[in-house]
Design a protein around this motif. Structure first.
Motif, mmCIF file in Angstrom:
data_model
loop_
_atom_site.group_PDB
_atom_site.id
_atom_site.type_symbol
_atom_site.label_atom_id
_atom_site.label_comp_id
_atom_site.label_asym_id
_atom_site.label_seq_id
_atom_site.Cartn_x
_atom_site.Cartn_y
_atom_site.Cartn_z
ATOM 1 N N ILE A 233 0.844 -1.185 0.000
ATOM 2 C CA ILE A 233 0.000 0.000 0.000
ATOM 3 C C ILE A 233 0.882 1.238 0.000
ATOM 4 O O ILE A 233 2.072 1.172 0.359
ATOM 5 C CB ILE A 233 -0.975 0.046 1.205
ATOM 6 C CG1 ILE A 233 -0.226 0.248 2.520
ATOM 7 C CG2 ILE A 233 -1.844 -1.194 1.256
ATOM 8 C CD1 ILE A 233 -1.154 0.507 3.694
ATOM 9 N N VAL A 234 0.317 2.356 -0.411
ATOM 10 C CA VAL A 234 1.024 3.638 -0.389
ATOM 11 C C VAL A 234 0.146 4.632 0.350
ATOM 12 O O VAL A 234 -1.085 4.557 0.304
ATOM 13 C CB VAL A 234 1.348 4.151 -1.808
ATOM 14 C CG1 VAL A 234 2.357 3.251 -2.480
ATOM 15 C CG2 VAL A 234 0.086 4.252 -2.652
ATOM 16 N N SER A 235 0.790 5.552 1.027
ATOM 17 C CA SER A 235 0.065 6.579 1.770
ATOM 18 C C SER A 235 0.489 7.937 1.261
ATOM 19 O O SER A 235 1.696 8.237 1.195
ATOM 20 C CB SER A 235 0.360 6.451 3.269
ATOM 21 O OG SER A 235 -0.383 7.389 4.006
ATOM 22 N N ARG A 236 -0.492 8.744 0.881
ATOM 23 C CA ARG A 236 -0.216 10.078 0.361
ATOM 24 C C ARG A 236 -0.908 11.122 1.228
ATOM 25 O O ARG A 236 -2.022 10.887 1.698
ATOM 26 C CB ARG A 236 -0.694 10.197 -1.087
ATOM 27 C CG ARG A 236 -0.025 9.225 -2.054
ATOM 28 C CD ARG A 236 -0.460 9.512 -3.485
ATOM 29 N NE ARG A 236 0.185 8.618 -4.439
ATOM 30 C CZ ARG A 236 -0.346 7.473 -4.861
ATOM 31 N NH1 ARG A 236 -1.516 7.084 -4.386
ATOM 32 N NH2 ARG A 236 0.276 6.712 -5.732
ATOM 33 N N PRO A 237 -0.263 12.275 1.415
ATOM 34 C CA PRO A 237 -0.879 13.333 2.216
ATOM 35 C C PRO A 237 -2.256 13.721 1.661
ATOM 36 O O PRO A 237 -2.424 13.862 0.439
ATOM 37 C CB PRO A 237 0.110 14.499 2.072
ATOM 38 C CG PRO A 237 1.415 13.848 1.749
ATOM 39 C CD PRO A 237 1.075 12.654 0.918
ATOM 40 N N HIS A 238 -3.215 13.833 2.539
ATOM 41 C CA HIS A 238 -4.579 14.257 2.214
ATOM 42 C C HIS A 238 -5.349 13.243 1.368
ATOM 43 O O HIS A 238 -6.488 13.503 0.995
ATOM 44 C CB HIS A 238 -4.593 15.620 1.492
ATOM 45 C CG HIS A 238 -3.730 16.655 2.148
ATOM 46 N ND1 HIS A 238 -3.945 17.105 3.439
ATOM 47 C CD2 HIS A 238 -2.620 17.317 1.707
ATOM 48 C CE1 HIS A 238 -3.027 18.009 3.751
ATOM 49 N NE2 HIS A 238 -2.205 18.148 2.717
ATOM 50 N N ALA A 239 -4.713 12.132 1.034
ATOM 51 C CA ALA A 239 -5.404 11.136 0.202
ATOM 52 C C ALA A 239 -5.601 9.819 0.954
ATOM 53 O O ALA A 239 -6.381 8.980 0.534
ATOM 54 C CB ALA A 239 -4.611 10.884 -1.080
ATOM 55 N N GLY A 240 -4.891 9.651 2.062
ATOM 56 C CA GLY A 240 -5.003 8.419 2.824
ATOM 57 C C GLY A 240 -4.237 7.282 2.163
ATOM 58 O O GLY A 240 -3.399 7.483 1.282
ATOM 59 N N ALA A 241 -4.549 6.069 2.589
ATOM 60 C CA ALA A 241 -3.853 4.881 2.076
ATOM 61 C C ALA A 241 -4.595 4.295 0.887
ATOM 62 O O ALA A 241 -5.829 4.249 0.862
ATOM 63 C CB ALA A 241 -3.726 3.835 3.174
ATOM 64 N N THR A 242 -3.833 3.865 -0.112
ATOM 65 C CA THR A 242 -4.401 3.187 -1.276
ATOM 66 C C THR A 242 -3.568 1.948 -1.570
ATOM 67 O O THR A 242 -2.399 1.863 -1.185
ATOM 68 C CB THR A 242 -4.396 4.094 -2.526
ATOM 69 O OG1 THR A 242 -3.042 4.483 -2.828
ATOM 70 C CG2 THR A 242 -5.238 5.341 -2.307
ATOM 71 N N VAL A 243 -4.168 1.013 -2.256
ATOM 72 C CA VAL A 243 -3.429 -0.171 -2.691
ATOM 73 C C VAL A 243 -2.393 0.262 -3.726
ATOM 74 O O VAL A 243 -2.689 1.067 -4.618
ATOM 75 C CB VAL A 243 -4.387 -1.214 -3.291
ATOM 76 C CG1 VAL A 243 -3.607 -2.433 -3.794
ATOM 77 C CG2 VAL A 243 -5.425 -1.640 -2.266
#
Length: 234
Positions: free
Chosen positions: A72-82
């Motif tokens: 998974i990846v975590s981006r600011p203001h976007a949360g975690a995504t696969v």
């Protein structure tokens, strides 16, 4: 689509895992690797926690570990995504597999007895049954079991650990082409061929067959992507 909500918040204890975070990690990892959670899908922590029957604290611990695994990846203001799937990553993973897995296959073939051959044939038979029943998740589990059981016979512990890490990374790519009925049937035939060479104690031929088996997987992914660096999840 996520599986139904867990009936018990004590699911971790009931299934023998040490902590709820460990159980959540394995469950979510399985959903990602099998494609239930799709590449670049946003992870709603509230929904995931509800599905797992746990609080968000152990879920967050599980997501941190999944991020360190690259799933998974975590981006600011976007949360975690696969994490997305790309041909560039697949080429890297499969190049390493094409070196290590034939080596382990050749070493295993040199010492494999009838009992081990029989166990592997049973796995292939169960995999064929799963394919006929349309049970894609079981088919994938048995595919992993076939490879792990085969390589275990080589006796190379460090190489086996490396291969298991590569298999973890490649599991989502395998799920893509094992969703193709023609490719799944080819997988069964290739497993049979590899076993035939192992039974004949022909390590070189078994290694070559394994190398071809891995090559066919990456070739399928290349056709699907069309160009290096492309998203191959569509």
């Amino acid at each position: 689509m996520l599986p139904p909500r867990s009936k018990s918040s004590d699911a971790a204890g009931e299934t023998g895992y040490r902590t709820k975070a460990e159980w959540a990690y394995l469950q979510v990892r399985g959903w990602i690797q099998s494609g239930i959670l799709e590449p670049e899908e946003r992870l709603d922590q509230e929904e995931l926690a509800a599905r797992l029957g746990i609080s968000r604290i152990p879920l967050r611990q599980a997501l941190v570990k999944l991020q360190s695994d690259g799933l998974i990846v975590s981006r600011p203001h976007a949360g975690a995504t696969v994490a997305p799937l790309s041909l560039t990553d697949a080429e890297d993973i499969y190049a390493a597999r094409a070196v290590l897995e034939p080596m382990l296959t050749e070493a295993a073939a040199a010492t494999m007895g009838e009992e081990a051959i029989g166990e592997l044939r049973q796995i292939v038979a169960r995999q064929e049954t799963a394919g006929e029943a349309g049970d894609r998740l079981l088919f994938l589990d048995l595919d992993r079991e076939f490879h792990e059981r085969l390589y275990h016979g080589a006796g190379y512990r460090i190489s086996l650990d490396l291969v298991n890490r590569l298999r973890d990374l490649s599991e989502r790519y395998v799920a893509l082409y094992q969703g193709d009925a023609q490719r799944s049937q080819a997988t069964l035939s290739e497993h049979d061929e590899i076993l035939g060479h192992c039974a004949a104690r022909d390590g070189a031929a078994a290694a070559a067959a394994m190398r071809d088996h891995i090559r066919h997987g990456i070739e399928y992914l290349r056709k699907r992507a069309g160009a290096p660096g492309s998203d191959i999840s569509e």
